[in-house]
Each structure stands twice: as structure tokens, then as C-alpha cells.
Motif scaffolding. Structure first.
Motif, PDB file in Angstrom:
ATOM      1  N   SER A 190       0.819  -1.201   0.000  1.00  0.00           N
ATOM      2  CA  SER A 190       0.000   0.000   0.000  1.00  0.00           C
ATOM      3  C   SER A 190       0.854   1.253   0.000  1.00  0.00           C
ATOM      4  CB  SER A 190      -0.931   0.000   1.218  1.00  0.00           C
ATOM      5  OG  SER A 190      -0.178   0.085   2.413  1.00  0.00           O
ATOM      6  N   LEU A 191       2.077   1.149   0.531  1.00  0.00           N
ATOM      7  CA  LEU A 191       2.971   2.300   0.559  1.00  0.00           C
ATOM      8  C   LEU A 191       3.803   2.420  -0.716  1.00  0.00           C
ATOM      9  CD1 LEU A 191       4.303   2.091   4.227  1.00  0.00           C
ATOM     10  CD2 LEU A 191       2.474   3.527   3.353  1.00  0.00           C
ATOM     11  N   ASP A 192       4.024   1.273  -1.369  1.00  0.00           N
ATOM     12  CA  ASP A 192       4.892   1.261  -2.551  1.00  0.00           C
ATOM     13  C   ASP A 192       4.121   1.115  -3.847  1.00  0.00           C
ATOM     14  OD1 ASP A 192       7.039   1.480  -0.915  1.00  0.00           O
ATOM     15  OD2 ASP A 192       7.539  -0.645  -0.895  1.00  0.00           O
ATOM     16  N   SER A 193       2.800   1.218  -3.805  1.00  0.00           N
ATOM     17  CA  SER A 193       1.979   1.002  -4.993  1.00  0.00           C
ATOM     18  C   SER A 193       1.198   2.269  -5.355  1.00  0.00           C
ATOM     19  CB  SER A 193       1.005  -0.147  -4.753  1.00  0.00           C
ATOM     20  OG  SER A 193       0.096  -0.273  -5.835  1.00  0.00           O
ATOM     21  N   CYS A 194       0.864   2.385  -6.641  1.00  0.00           N
ATOM     22  CA  CYS A 194       0.073   3.519  -7.119  1.00  0.00           C
ATOM     23  C   CYS A 194      -1.417   3.193  -7.209  1.00  0.00           C
ATOM     24  CB  CYS A 194       0.572   3.965  -8.490  1.00  0.00           C
ATOM     25  SG  CYS A 194       2.093   4.940  -8.424  1.00  0.00           S
ATOM     26  N   VAL A 195      -1.823   2.001  -6.810  1.00  0.00           N
ATOM     27  CA  VAL A 195      -3.227   1.632  -6.877  1.00  0.00           C
ATOM     28  C   VAL A 195      -4.054   2.625  -6.042  1.00  0.00           C
ATOM     29  CG1 VAL A 195      -4.935  -0.119  -6.327  1.00  0.00           C
ATOM     30  CG2 VAL A 195      -2.723  -0.796  -7.274  1.00  0.00           C
ATOM     31  N   GLY A 196      -5.005   3.291  -6.690  1.00  0.00           N
ATOM     32  CA  GLY A 196      -5.854   4.246  -6.008  1.00  0.00           C
ATOM     33  C   GLY A 196      -5.208   5.582  -5.710  1.00  0.00           C
ATOM     34  N   ARG A 197      -3.992   5.839  -6.222  1.00  0.00           N
ATOM     35  CA  ARG A 197      -3.269   7.066  -5.874  1.00  0.00           C
ATOM     36  C   ARG A 197      -2.893   7.910  -7.091  1.00  0.00           C
ATOM     37  NH1 ARG A 197       1.889   5.393  -3.276  1.00  0.00           N
ATOM     38  NH2 ARG A 197       2.180   7.640  -3.226  1.00  0.00           N
ATOM     39  N   CYS A 198      -3.224   7.522  -8.275  1.00  0.00           N
ATOM     40  CA  CYS A 198      -2.793   8.243  -9.477  1.00  0.00           C
ATOM     41  C   CYS A 198      -3.282   9.688  -9.451  1.00  0.00           C
ATOM     42  CB  CYS A 198      -3.322   7.552 -10.726  1.00  0.00           C
ATOM     43  SG  CYS A 198      -2.670   5.883 -10.959  1.00  0.00           S
ATOM     44  N   THR A 256       6.196   6.054   0.549  1.00  0.00           N
ATOM     45  CA  THR A 256       7.606   5.844   0.232  1.00  0.00           C
ATOM     46  C   THR A 256       7.928   6.152  -1.222  1.00  0.00           C
ATOM     47  OG1 THR A 256       7.181   3.515  -0.249  1.00  0.00           O
ATOM     48  CG2 THR A 256       7.820   4.078   2.013  1.00  0.00           C
ATOM     49  N   CYS A 257       6.918   6.286  -2.067  1.00  0.00           N
ATOM     50  CA  CYS A 257       7.108   6.641  -3.468  1.00  0.00           C
ATOM     51  C   CYS A 257       5.894   7.441  -3.918  1.00  0.00           C
ATOM     52  CB  CYS A 257       7.318   5.395  -4.330  1.00  0.00           C
ATOM     53  SG  CYS A 257       5.944   4.204  -4.234  1.00  0.00           S
ATOM     54  N   GLN A 258       5.989   8.050  -5.093  1.00  0.00           N
ATOM     55  CA  GLN A 258       4.949   8.980  -5.544  1.00  0.00           C
ATOM     56  C   GLN A 258       4.287   8.510  -6.840  1.00  0.00           C
ATOM     57  OE1 GLN A 258       4.125  11.359  -3.449  1.00  0.00           O
ATOM     58  NE2 GLN A 258       5.831  10.784  -2.099  1.00  0.00           N
ATOM     59  N   CYS A 259       3.100   9.064  -7.097  1.00  0.00           N
ATOM     60  CA  CYS A 259       2.298   8.652  -8.258  1.00  0.00           C
ATOM     61  C   CYS A 259       1.733   9.862  -8.997  1.00  0.00           C
ATOM     62  CB  CYS A 259       1.160   7.735  -7.816  1.00  0.00           C
ATOM     63  SG  CYS A 259       1.712   6.280  -6.909  1.00  0.00           S
ATOM     64  N   ASN A 260       2.502  10.940  -9.052  1.00  0.00           N
ATOM     65  CA  ASN A 260       2.064  12.144  -9.748  1.00  0.00           C
ATOM     66  C   ASN A 260       2.973  12.409 -10.939  1.00  0.00           C
ATOM     67  OD1 ASN A 260       4.403  13.725  -8.846  1.00  0.00           O
ATOM     68  ND2 ASN A 260       3.492  13.484  -6.819  1.00  0.00           N
ATOM     69  N   PRO A 261       2.567  13.279 -11.846  1.00  0.00           N
ATOM     70  CA  PRO A 261       3.366  13.520 -13.052  1.00  0.00           C
ATOM     71  C   PRO A 261       4.796  13.990 -12.783  1.00  0.00           C
ATOM     72  CG  PRO A 261       1.157  14.366 -13.345  1.00  0.00           C
ATOM     73  CD  PRO A 261       1.260  13.985 -11.900  1.00  0.00           C
ATOM     74  N   SER A 262       5.054  14.539 -11.599  1.00  0.00           N
ATOM     75  CA  SER A 262       6.400  15.047 -11.296  1.00  0.00           C
ATOM     76  C   SER A 262       7.364  13.958 -10.849  1.00  0.00           C
ATOM     77  CB  SER A 262       6.329  16.127 -10.210  1.00  0.00           C
ATOM     78  OG  SER A 262       5.579  17.230 -10.641  1.00  0.00           O
ATOM     79  N   CYS A 263       6.851  12.777 -10.538  1.00  0.00           N
ATOM     80  CA  CYS A 263       7.726  11.764  -9.960  1.00  0.00           C
ATOM     81  C   CYS A 263       8.814  11.311 -10.931  1.00  0.00           C
ATOM     82  CB  CYS A 263       6.917  10.571  -9.452  1.00  0.00           C
ATOM     83  SG  CYS A 263       6.189   9.521 -10.732  1.00  0.00           S
ATOM     84  N   GLU A 264       8.507  11.354 -12.241  1.00  0.00           N
ATOM     85  CA  GLU A 264       9.538  10.951 -13.206  1.00  0.00           C
ATOM     86  C   GLU A 264      10.689  11.956 -13.217  1.00  0.00           C
ATOM     87  OE1 GLU A 264       7.709   8.511 -16.760  1.00  0.00           O
ATOM     88  OE2 GLU A 264       6.606  10.381 -16.504  1.00  0.00           O
ATOM     89  N   LYS A 265      10.335  13.222 -13.027  1.00  0.00           N
ATOM     90  CA  LYS A 265      11.370  14.257 -12.985  1.00  0.00           C
ATOM     91  C   LYS A 265      12.277  14.085 -11.773  1.00  0.00           C
ATOM     92  CE  LYS A 265      11.924  19.294 -12.667  1.00  0.00           C
ATOM     93  NZ  LYS A 265      11.200  20.591 -12.640  1.00  0.00           N
TER      94      LYS A 265
END
Length: 387
Positions: free
Chosen positions: A21-29, A38-47
């Protein structure tokens, strides 16, 4: 001690069971940055390099711009969703709907879509009754050269571009006369301050009102922007046009030496080269006086009547222009309306129009160093882009 050990083991097992749940983008996009994850799911995360491992799989479709607007270019993507994709014709099909909208007029305005722009530009095209006819304007484009040769400064055209123009008919019309009165008010060299007489300031005012208040093209443009909430009155519209087009700013040495109108319609010289210069009537006048030598053209629009579009190479009294594109044969009000429409609705972007059912792309640029009322930006440039 046994109790503490058991508690530590339980916490470890609990954490392991909830790591997904902390390392997944399910339901967080589309979420903003959240330090609880611990990780992100927004357009800036690739940057920033902090995307969850399943970000692409869960949040991004290879053929859609959902959650991909303004992403960094990646050659592995089958289509793209950034500001340059229109220029390179590789946008995803839903880019216009998902990303490429601009709230014209600031917070009080409404969204102006690409479909809106194409629709109003087609109407303006139909209303341009003052454009030149085939009998009033005859061109000799002569040699078409590839893009790779535009910097060669080779004269491939023994004849002028303009073979004939019916000045008596066209230049006697009010909007043409208003344009002619303004064109000769400028010093072409950047770094030289522009100082206008009261009469010249009145000529600027007259040009804006003549083209935008006294023509069907201008009135239709205002009606469109009014219904979109960009302007609340015609006076506000006219005043804003006057400021964005004729307001002075500095391109060189801190001098008030330039404006959007001078750059686009009259043309300038900066750094030993022609800068701007995207108006066909100014081209005709200078060629007729022997001050401009047409060399060739590198693209020609698909139109078989006027207005048409050419990308021209020429020498202006010792200074070269590699590609000086212009809408040819249109009325002054149409030229002014198209550039204004694109700058107001797509400042600093590619603007896609429809003229006679065929697409014309105009690139606009804002002048970011200085502003006028309410932080608005002057026009830096606008010109027809290479087809």
C-alpha cells in the motif's frame, strides 16, 4: 523481554503485509506529493525519480495523456503529452481534451479548446471580404528550396516575388490605409529607442479601432472572446489589444526599442539579422522600393486562393532573413485578428487554426521580461509555422 521481542516481530510482519500500500500507485494516481508514502504517483515523480514501481502500469496509458500532461519527453513512448508535441505532430489523440486547454483571460475567463479556435478561425476566414482576389494580386514564388538550404543566402529568384498588386483598389480601403500609416513609424534597428509623436500614437489607436471595431472580422473576434468571458466590454478588448501589440519594451541595451507590432508587422534588425517580419504588405512595399530582394521560398501553403502562406528567404537592405513566413493576400484585419486570437488563447504555444478546411499553425511567444496592467505579457512574436 519476551513480550518486547514478540511485539517487534508483530510490527515487522504487519509492516511487511502493508508494504504494497505504501509502494503502490493503486488508487493514488494523480495525487500530489505525500511524504507519508515511500514513493509517488504524480506527473512530477519521473522528474524527481521517486515514482512507485507500478506508476507507469497503473497510472499511464501508452496511448493517452491521462496523468501525463507536461511529462518529460521519452522516445520510448508511442505518443507524447508535452508542449512540443503539437510542433512535432506526435501528440496522443486526447492531448487537446486532457492537456492543451488555456483559461483565457485569467481567473475570470473560461476554457478555450482547440476545437473552439478552429471554429472561430474558419468563421473569420469566411468573413474576410477585404482580402485580395486572384486578379488583384499575382505572385511569382519561383524556386522552392529544402529547409537544409535556407541558411545558404543564395538568390534563386531573378524576378520579384510580387508581379502585380492592385494598389488603387486595396490600399484605398480603410484598414489597408490604417496599416500603411502605422508601418512607417518605426526604426528597424534594435537598441534605438522608439519615440512616437502624438499623431503616430493616434495612428496606432486608429489602426486598432478600424480593424477591430469597423470590420466584420474584428467584431466577430470580439464576440467570440466576449462569450468566452475573456473581455467584459469592447473597450476593454480594444485597450488590451493596444497594450499587448503597441506597448514598448526593450530587446537591446535597455532601450524601449520594440513592440509586438513592430516585430511582427514592420520587422526589425537584431544581431546583424532580420528579426520578425511576418506581414505581406510590408514585404511588398519594401520590394517595390528596391530595399528588399526576394531569394526563394521553403514552403507554400495548400491554399489555391488568398489568403495563402509562404515561408520566404530574402535580403532586407543588407540583412538576411532565413525564413520569413507570412499569411499572403489577407486583409490587415484578418492578419491582426488571427495573431491576436492565437496570442490571447495560446500565449507561448502552438495555435492550430482552420482556414478553408485546411489547418494553419501559428506559433506565439510571450515577452517575459516586462509586463503591463495586471501582470499581462506583451507579444514577443507570432508567425505561421512550417507546415
Amino acid at each position: 523481554m519476551k513480550f518486547i521481542t514478540a511485539l517487534v516481530l508483530w510490527v515487522a510482519l504487519f509492516t511487511r503485509g502493508h508494504t504494497n500500500s505504501l509502494d503502490s500507485c493503486v488508487g493514488r494516481c494523480g495525487y500530489g506529493t505525500d511524504s507519508d508514502f515511500t514513493c509517488q504517483c504524480n506527473p512530477s515523480c519521473e522528474k524527481y525519480g521517486d515514482c512507485c514501481s507500478d506508476y507507469v502500469q497503473v497510472c499511464k496509458s501508452s496511448s493517452s495523456c491521462k496523468n501525463r500532461c507536461d511529462e518529460t519527453y521519452n522516445s520510448q513512448n508511442e505518443c507524447h503529452c508535452n508542449s512540443k508535441c503539437s510542433q512535432y505532430n506526435n501528440c496522443c489523440e486526447d492531448y487537446d481534451q486532457v492537456c492543451d486547454v488555456y483559461v483565457a483571460g485569467g481567473g475570470g475567463g473560461s476554457v478555450v479548446s482547440d476545437a473552439d479556435i478552429k471554429s472561430i478561425s474558419q468563421v473569420l476566414f469566411t468573413l474576410d471580404s477585404n482580402k485580395a482576389s486572384a486578379s488583384q494580386l499575382i505572385l511569382e514564388p519561383q524556386t522552392l528550396i529544402p529547409d537544409s538550404q535556407t541558411s545558404a543566402q543564395t538568390d534563386h529568384a531573378p524576378k520579384p516575388l510580387f508581379r502585380y498588386l492592385d494598389e488603387g483598389t486595396l490600399f484605398s480601403r480603410p484598414t489597408y490605409a490604417a496599416l500603411l500609416a502605422v508601418l512607417d513609424n518605426y526604426r528597424r534597428m534594435t537598441g534605438q529607442t522608439e519615440a512616437f509623436t502624438q499623431q503616430q500614437l493616434q495612428e496606432q489607436e486608429h489602426f486598432v479601432r478600424e480593424t477591430m471595431s469597423n470590420t466584420e472580422v474584428g467584431r466577430e473576434l470580439f464576440a467570440f472572446l466576449y462569450t468566452k468571458g475573456v473581455y467584459s466590454s469592447e473597450e476593454e478588448f480594444l485597450q488590451d489589444l493596444k497594450m499587448m501589440w503597441f506597448g514598448l519594451y526593450s530587446r537591446s541595451n535597455g532601450q524601449l526599442d520594440s513592440s509586438g507590432f513592430e516585430h511582427i508587422f514592420a520587422g526589425e534588425v537584431k544581431g546583424g539579422k532580420v528579426s520578425g517580419f511576418h506581414n505581406w504588405i510590408q514585404f511588398y512595399l519594401l520590394e517595390k522600393r528596391g530595399q528588399l530582394n526576394y531569394y526563394s521560398h521553403s514552403f507554400n501553403g495548400p491554399w489555391t486562393s488568398y489568403p495563402d502562406v509562404l515561408g520566404m528567404q530574402f535580403n532586407w537592405d543588407g540583412y538576411y532573413k532565413q525564413v520569413g513566413s507570412a499569411v499572403i493576400g489577407c486583409s490587415p484585419e484578418f492578419d491582426f485578428a488571427l495573431y491576436s486570437l492565437c496570442y490571447i488563447t495560446r500565449p507561448g504555444k502552438m495555435c492550430r487554426l482552420s482556414l478553408g478546411g485546411k489547418e494553419l499553425r501559428i506559433q506565439t511567444y510571450t515577452w517575459d521580461k516586462t509586463t503591463y496592467g495586471d501582470g499581462k505579457k506583451y507579444i514577443g512574436s507570432a508567425f505561421p509555422a512550417t507546415p
